[in-house]
Scaffold this active site. Structure first.
Site, PDB file in Angstrom:
ATOM      1  N   ARG A  54       0.822  -1.218   0.000  1.00  0.00           N
ATOM      2  CA  ARG A  54       0.000   0.000   0.000  1.00  0.00           C
ATOM      3  C   ARG A  54       0.850   1.261   0.000  1.00  0.00           C
ATOM      4  O   ARG A  54       0.395   2.321  -0.412  1.00  0.00           O
ATOM      5  CB  ARG A  54      -0.998  -0.002   1.175  1.00  0.00           C
ATOM      6  N   TYR A 108     -13.543  14.604 -18.087  1.00  0.00           N
ATOM      7  CA  TYR A 108     -14.135  13.264 -17.948  1.00  0.00           C
ATOM      8  C   TYR A 108     -15.269  13.300 -16.908  1.00  0.00           C
ATOM      9  O   TYR A 108     -15.162  14.011 -15.900  1.00  0.00           O
ATOM     10  CB  TYR A 108     -13.000  12.338 -17.501  1.00  0.00           C
ATOM     11  N   ASP A 180      -4.657  16.388 -17.343  1.00  0.00           N
ATOM     12  CA  ASP A 180      -5.022  14.991 -17.604  1.00  0.00           C
ATOM     13  C   ASP A 180      -4.749  14.746 -19.085  1.00  0.00           C
ATOM     14  O   ASP A 180      -5.441  15.256 -19.950  1.00  0.00           O
ATOM     15  CB  ASP A 180      -6.501  14.762 -17.264  1.00  0.00           C
TER      16      ASP A 180
HETATM   17  C1  LIG Z   1     -10.982   6.921 -18.099  1.00  0.00           C
HETATM   18  C2  LIG Z   1     -10.537   8.270 -17.800  1.00  0.00           C
HETATM   19  C3  LIG Z   1     -10.303   8.667 -16.478  1.00  0.00           C
HETATM   20  C4  LIG Z   1     -10.544   7.758 -15.303  1.00  0.00           C
HETATM   21  O1  LIG Z   1      -9.686   6.660 -15.337  1.00  0.00           O
HETATM   22  P1  LIG Z   1      -9.998   5.255 -14.601  1.00  0.00           P
HETATM   23  O2  LIG Z   1      -8.763   4.471 -14.853  1.00  0.00           O
HETATM   24  O3  LIG Z   1     -11.227   4.688 -15.251  1.00  0.00           O
HETATM   25  O4  LIG Z   1     -10.235   5.546 -13.173  1.00  0.00           O
HETATM   26  C5  LIG Z   1      -9.841   9.960 -16.260  1.00  0.00           C
HETATM   27  N1  LIG Z   1      -9.634  10.813 -17.281  1.00  0.00           N
HETATM   28  C6  LIG Z   1      -9.861  10.468 -18.565  1.00  0.00           C
HETATM   29  C7  LIG Z   1      -9.613  11.457 -19.652  1.00  0.00           C
HETATM   30  C8  LIG Z   1     -10.326   9.192 -18.875  1.00  0.00           C
HETATM   31  O5  LIG Z   1     -10.558   8.846 -20.147  1.00  0.00           O
END
Ligand SMILES: *Cc1c(COP(=O)(O)O)cnc(C)c1O
Length: 387
Positions: A54, A108, A180
């Site tokens: 963890r 997202y 992101d």
């Molecule tokens: C899928 C996605 C997430 C979340 O990711 P997980 O692995 O499903 O938790 C965040 N940002 C974007 C742009 C995504 O496509």
């Protein structure tokens, strides 16, 4: 604060995905690193450095962290159990109750919920901003603003945000720019090279690329990653060693996969754009795309994600989805199999149809994640489903 520092890249990305962070090899070493599926490790009595899964300090996690940091040009990276875990811990390491976060409204669906429902309950104020409006960020600033969060290219509309203005602003104010970058992968875009401080990925998508691992990544400076690690530990967002091992395996082919996806997606987008059943095709590589110039300037590739709107709206989308034979109708993206999904039922299901329409996702909107099948076979499948 400035949680990023660029480091020199000794090799091309195609080599880094295979070897970055490797220890020198010796005769007898396995070529494929072993999976160390242990939660705990024998320690020196009295030692205060706890080795425990963890805590994220286990062999499979550490290998992959070094590699991803090299791909993004970051000082350090941290692997977490999901993209959402990465976004949550990455932002919680920057924000305290009373702080203000500016976020793009094009994010997202899960991130939208995290920011507008969870963070606000924790006393972190969030303003969603229309990033394509001139001076949008500056006008929403407050003295409590601690960070700006953007997603680019945007899921699912494939809009591309211009990094220039926003990164100048965060530098001027000394606040963090968090990006992101899931849709691009480091093959197509490395936000730290464009003034970002923190890069977040859902590793579930392109980084792993095989639809079999859930994971997330945060990249930034070492002191910042230490803070993120503290969040990861107490919120329990650490990945299992097997997930890290699979992610390392998936990463090895990242460059070839994404290069192929870039090429196929370009061809498919041009084909879709010419079809009468398609009202609009959204792909940053098309000259008709509103952000084509920015994409050409800032991205190394236009990506494997395409969105298009069917002229027949929701009914046409229902029919199209049912007729697909090769492409699968499934959530998620960025993997070896071509997938089709509709944001109205997946990532943006919690928004109303009107809310979705205002952010560019009308009913009849299809998201296509281009896989590694022969491009002509993908096109043939789309054609028989459209007809
Ligand atoms: C899928 C996605 C997430 C979340 O990711 P997980 O692995 O499903 O938790 C965040 N940002 C974007 C742009 C995504 O496509």
């Amino acid at each position: 604060m400035s949680p990023s520092k660029k480091s020199a890249r000794p090799h091309a990305l195609a080599t880094l995905v295979l070897h970055a962070g490797d220890a020198p090899h010796a005769p007898g070493d396995p070529v494929v690193p072993p999976l160390v599926q242990s939660v705990n490790y024998v320690q020196e009595p009295g030692s205060d450095e706890l080795m425990y899964t963890r805590y994220g300090n286990t062999p499979n996690a550490e290998r992959i962290q070094k590699r991803i940091a090299a791909l993004e040009g970051a000082e350090e990276a941290l692997v977490l159990s999901s993209g959402m875990g990465a976004t949550a811990c990455g932002l919680l390491a920057l924000l305290r109750p009373g702080d203000h976060l500016l976020a793009s409204q094009y994010i997202y669906g899960g991130t939208h919920r995290l920011l507008t429902e969870e963070f606000t309950q924790m006393g972190i104020d969030v303003t969603l901003v229309e990033p394509f409006e001139p001076r949008a960020w500056r006008r929403r600033l407050r003295k409590e603003t601690r960070a700006i969060f953007i997603e680019s290219p945007v899921n699912p509309t494939c809009r591309v945000l211009d990094m220039r203005g926003v990164s100048l602003l965060t530098k001027e104010l000394g606040i963090a720019l968090v990006v992101d970058s899931t849709f691009a992968s480091p093959v197509n875009f490395r936000p730290l090279e464009h003034g970002a401080d923190v890069v977040i990925h859902s590793a579930t998508k392109f980084l792993n690329g095989h639809h079999d691992v859930l994971g997330g990544v945060v990249c930034g400076t070492s002191p910042y990653i230490d803070e993120v690690r503290q969040k990861e530990i107490v919120w329990g967002q650490t990945p299992d060693p097997f997930a890290c091992w699979l992610l390392e395996r998936g990463l090895k082919t990242l460059d070839v996969r994404v290069q192929r996806q870039n090429e196929s997606a370009m061809e498919i987008a041009q084909w879709l754009e010419a079809r009468k059943e398609v009202r609009r095709c959204h792909y940053p590589g098309l000259t008709s795309h509103p952000d084509h110039a920015v994409a050409k300037d800032q991205l190394d590739g236009f990506g494997g994600m395409i969105a298009f709107e069917l002229a027949g709206g929701a009914r046409a989308a229902d029919r199209f989805a049912k007729r697909l034979k090769l492409a699968r109708y499934a959530a998620s993206l960025g993997g070896v199999d071509t997938l089709v999904s509709e944001p109205r039922f997946s990532s943006h299901a919690r928004m109303s149809a009107d809310q979705r329409a205002t952010i560019g996702i009308p009913d009849g909107f299809i998201r296509l994640s281009v896989g590694l099948e022969a491009v002509n076979d993908i096109i043939a499948d789309l054609e028989q489903a459209l007809r």
